[in-house]
Design a protein around this motif. Structure first.
Motif, PDB file in Angstrom:
ATOM      1  N   TYR A  11      39.023 -14.647 -32.823  1.00 24.60           N
ATOM      2  CA  TYR A  11      37.613 -14.849 -33.110  1.00 24.60           C
ATOM      3  C   TYR A  11      36.991 -13.576 -33.678  1.00 24.60           C
ATOM      4  N   THR A  12      37.439 -12.427 -33.167  1.00 24.50           N
ATOM      5  CA  THR A  12      36.910 -11.163 -33.662  1.00 24.50           C
ATOM      6  C   THR A  12      37.299 -10.937 -35.109  1.00 24.50           C
ATOM      7  N   SER A  19      35.431   4.222 -29.405  1.00 22.19           N
ATOM      8  CA  SER A  19      35.217   3.076 -28.520  1.00 22.19           C
ATOM      9  C   SER A  19      33.766   3.018 -28.064  1.00 22.19           C
ATOM     10  N   TYR A  20      33.133   4.176 -27.935  1.00 21.77           N
ATOM     11  CA  TYR A  20      31.722   4.170 -27.548  1.00 21.77           C
ATOM     12  C   TYR A  20      30.850   3.703 -28.706  1.00 21.77           C
ATOM     13  N   LEU A  21      31.234   4.105 -29.920  1.00 19.26           N
ATOM     14  CA  LEU A  21      30.513   3.628 -31.099  1.00 19.26           C
ATOM     15  C   LEU A  21      30.583   2.106 -31.180  1.00 19.26           C
ATOM     16  N   SER A  52      36.368  -3.117 -34.361  1.00 21.62           N
ATOM     17  CA  SER A  52      37.389  -3.535 -33.402  1.00 21.62           C
ATOM     18  C   SER A  52      38.718  -3.762 -34.076  1.00 21.62           C
ATOM     19  N   VAL A  53      38.667  -4.440 -35.224  1.00 21.72           N
ATOM     20  CA  VAL A  53      39.908  -4.739 -35.939  1.00 21.72           C
ATOM     21  C   VAL A  53      40.598  -3.430 -36.314  1.00 21.72           C
ATOM     22  N   PHE A  54      39.798  -2.461 -36.749  1.00 21.47           N
ATOM     23  CA  PHE A  54      40.351  -1.158 -37.107  1.00 21.47           C
ATOM     24  C   PHE A  54      41.013  -0.496 -35.883  1.00 21.47           C
ATOM     25  N   ILE A  55      40.300  -0.472 -34.748  1.00 17.58           N
ATOM     26  CA  ILE A  55      40.852   0.150 -33.538  1.00 17.58           C
ATOM     27  C   ILE A  55      42.105  -0.591 -33.078  1.00 17.58           C
ATOM     28  N   GLY A 109      46.991  -4.585 -27.176  1.00 16.70           N
ATOM     29  CA  GLY A 109      46.439  -3.605 -28.105  1.00 16.70           C
ATOM     30  C   GLY A 109      45.002  -3.897 -28.514  1.00 16.70           C
ATOM     31  N   ILE A 110      44.514  -5.105 -28.182  1.00 16.41           N
ATOM     32  CA  ILE A 110      43.124  -5.423 -28.519  1.00 16.41           C
ATOM     33  C   ILE A 110      42.218  -4.668 -27.551  1.00 16.41           C
TER      34      ILE A 110
END
Lengths: 303, 328
Positions: A29-30, A257-259, A277-280, B140-141
């Motif tokens: 979904y993300t 992650s805080y961003l 999120s996808v990038f991380i 990893g998510i």
């Protein structure tokens, strides 16, 4: 091994259903969300716009550098201290078990509580660290450990040297992660066959030579595993930043992650949050793949 | 003699390291027993034991239970077990909340991960490798990513089920309290399901590695002796796998007890009575910034259960940590 058609899947079903609901579907979904833009409540396809907006933003660049600073400091300190501590504990002291148990306590504490407690200590007026922090060598007038914004930068676009709050955050994170890394390294050291070390000593190898030539290569796969664990934890851990610094002062401890938290849950811009999120997640997956490959190779060589 | 000398320095080093590592916990405990006037001292004093003449004298130490009293808020109540009860929300509401979430989720995790770990460890089937790798990849998510979607899913589930609950409640003429209990239960169930799913991959990994270490010959012998495969699992493998299952339970329990973000984002702002104790303690910082002894007392109260649990079960803990990290 037995072979069976339905039974293994029946046994797996409850776990897989839970994972699909809570991890797989939200993950997919993300990815979908990252390609959508929301305009007055109506979602529409926007291609890679969200990614472009995120990657072009100054906040993203700053946070990336903060993340790098955090992870590098965190890894160097945790690994070197952990290695030293594991070597000490590996000397089969009578109380090694008790020491390990006591040293391990920080690891079972909650991120958020660790952040709160360390914040308590850093209070400029009443925190127990303030007499130490206000020593002139730290250059923190008024012991402003968590409020001093760095003004000097070596290179304008790179937030380095880090703020005192970032250094303090790293110490707090190291304190919490050190036990786990020590345990991993100690477990690996205890698998080093004693006979090999003894025969090397009989042949005249010094303690340092034994460590460099025998112990270290055998422990190396575990070092790598520990390293990846640390990087993953550093990439994704947000609880301590949340309660210790809240990303501040300014944005000097705002890691990626805080961003992500700020974009997603303060600005409620789910499209951009999803893109970040996808990038991380992509970085995490790369790291996990690498870790698996290295640990497989490690166990092939030494098992 | 020389052997003792050799042991002396590492022991001394370890004692110093233990003291440094435990200092933050120790200092929190000390602060939690101070009174307001000693907490607010500037410059600060670690031990509230100074007199006009000296900085430290043991008889002068001033330790108080004020911080804890403010958290517990004891009230006399003749109907309660001891004639009194703790009415502070952290003790009476949020700790039980966290306990329910942690126990229920860990219970489901242990059973489901036990079944899955056994399946991965003992059966050859199509897609086995693929499933294992995918489950690992899903870890990893970032948690925050899941939470964006989970938040929206929670809203939809509520929208779907709450009207039904309300309709049934209206037709059966439930009291308002019963109706609220039912809608709250829905949110609790959602939280428990989310925790269960989030910690499942890691737990499967741990349990699988424990199963892998049990020789297959044992079950095969049991089957030859007349057990069905299922009996072999229950009677032979399960007792041997008990430490693995226990460690999955313990690690899940500690993780969920310590968990903050999920609860904070899913119910922390909308359903305050369902908050976990971590969210409640974090919220204290907004409410009374100056009363550090109260905050410290709350921190000690949430730290103690996991520290005690860990010290009692540390062997299981350690083996699971190593297995989970190295194999996972």
């Amino acid at each position: 091994m037995r072979t069976s058609r339905a039974l293994p899947f029946l046994l797996l079903a409850p776990a897989l259903i839970m994972i699909a609901l809570v991890q797989l579907y939200p993950g997919l979904y993300t990815v979908f969300l990252s390609t959508q833009q929301s305009n007055a409540g109506i979602q529409s396809f926007s291609g890679t716009d969200n990614f472009q907006v995120v990657f072009d933003s100054e906040a993203f660049m700053e946070s990336s550098w903060h993340t790098v600073t955090f992870i590098v400091g965190y890894i160097i300190l945790t690994m070197s201290l952990g290695l030293g501590l594991a070597l000490l504990l590996n000397r089969k002291l009578r109380l090694s078990g008790a020491y390990l148990a006591l040293v391990f306590i920080p690891w079972v504490l909650s991120d958020v509580i660790v952040g709160l407690v360390w914040k308590l200590f850093a209070d400029p007026d009443t925190g127990i660290l303030s007499p130490l922090v206000s020593l002139p060598i730290f250059g923190l007038e008024g012991s402003a450990l968590l409020t001093k914004v760095p003004t000097f930068r070596f290179i304008d676009s790179i937030p380095f040297p880090p703020s005192p709050a970032m250094i303090y955050l790293i110490f707090a994170a190291v304190w919490k992660a050190l036990p786990f890394i020590t345990l991993l390294l100690l477990a690996a050291m205890q698998t080093v066959p004693k006979e090999v070390l003894e025969s090397a000593q009989i042949d005249g190898a010094s303690g340092r030579q034994c460590f460099l030539a025998i112990t270290f290569p055998l422990v190396l796969p575990s070092v790598v595993v520990a390293l990846f664990n640390l990087i993953l934890g550093g990439m994704n851990g947000v609880g301590m930043v949340f309660s210790l610094t809240g990303g501040g002062p300014g944005s000097s401890t705002e890691v990626l992650s805080y961003l992500l938290y700020t974009i997603g849950f303060s600005e409620l811009d789910f499209g951009r949050a999803a893109a970040l999120s996808v990038f991380i997640a992509a970085i995490n997956l790369t790291l996990i793949t690498l870790a698996l490959r290295v640990s497989r190779r490690g166990s092939e060589n030494y098992a | 003699m020389s052997q003792r000398r050799i042991q002396f320095i590492p022991n001394l080093a370890m004692i110093i390291i233990c003291m440094i590592m435990l200092f933050p916990v120790f200092a929190t405990v000390v602060i939690s027993f101070k009174q307001q006037s000693d907490v607010a001292r500037n410059p600060p004093l670690l031990f509230p034991c100074d007199t006009l003449e000296t900085d430290f004298s043991l008889p002068a130490c001033r330790f108080f239970l004020e911080g804890y009293e403010r958290i517990f808020e004891f009230k006399d109540n003749a109907a309660a077990l001891f004639g009194w009860e703790a009415t502070g929300p952290i003790i009476s509401r949020y700790m039980p909340n966290s306990l329910v979430y942690a126990v229920a989720s860990s219970f489901f995790i242990t059973i489901f991960a036990g079944m899955a770990g056994f399946s991965f460890s003992r059966f050859v089937f199509k897609g086995r490798q693929f499933l294992q790798v995918s489950i690992l990849a899903l870890t990893g998510i970032p948690l925050l990513t899941n939470l964006i979607a989970l938040y929206q899913m929670t809203v939809s589930v509520r929208r779907l089920i709450v009207p039904t609950i309300e309709r049934v409640a209206a037709s059966q003429q439930f009291s308002e309290a019963t109706t609220k209990f039912l809608t709250d239960s829905l949110d609790r169930a959602i939280l428990i399901a989310v925790y269960t799913g989030l910690l499942m991959p890691f737990s499967i990994w741990i349990v699988k590695s424990f199963f892998d270490a049990i020789p297959r010959d044992l079950e095969e012998a049991a089957v030859i002796d007349g057990c069905t495969p299922f009996q072999a699992l229950l009677r032979v493998v399960a007792p041997l796998a008990a430490p693995g299952l226990l460690s999955a339970f313990l690690l899940s329990f500690v993780n969920i007890w310590n968990e903050f973000l999920t609860n904070y984002l899913l119910v922390g702002t909308t359903k305050q009575n369902l908050r976990s104790v971590m969210v409640a303690v974090y919220d204290l910082t907004g409410a009374n910034l100056i009363n550090y002894q109260v905050l410290a007392a709350a921190c000690v109260l949430v730290m103690v259960p996991v520290i005690v649990l860990f010290l009692l079960t540390r062997k299981v803990f350690f083996s699971a940590m190593v297995e989970g990290a190295v194999k996972g």
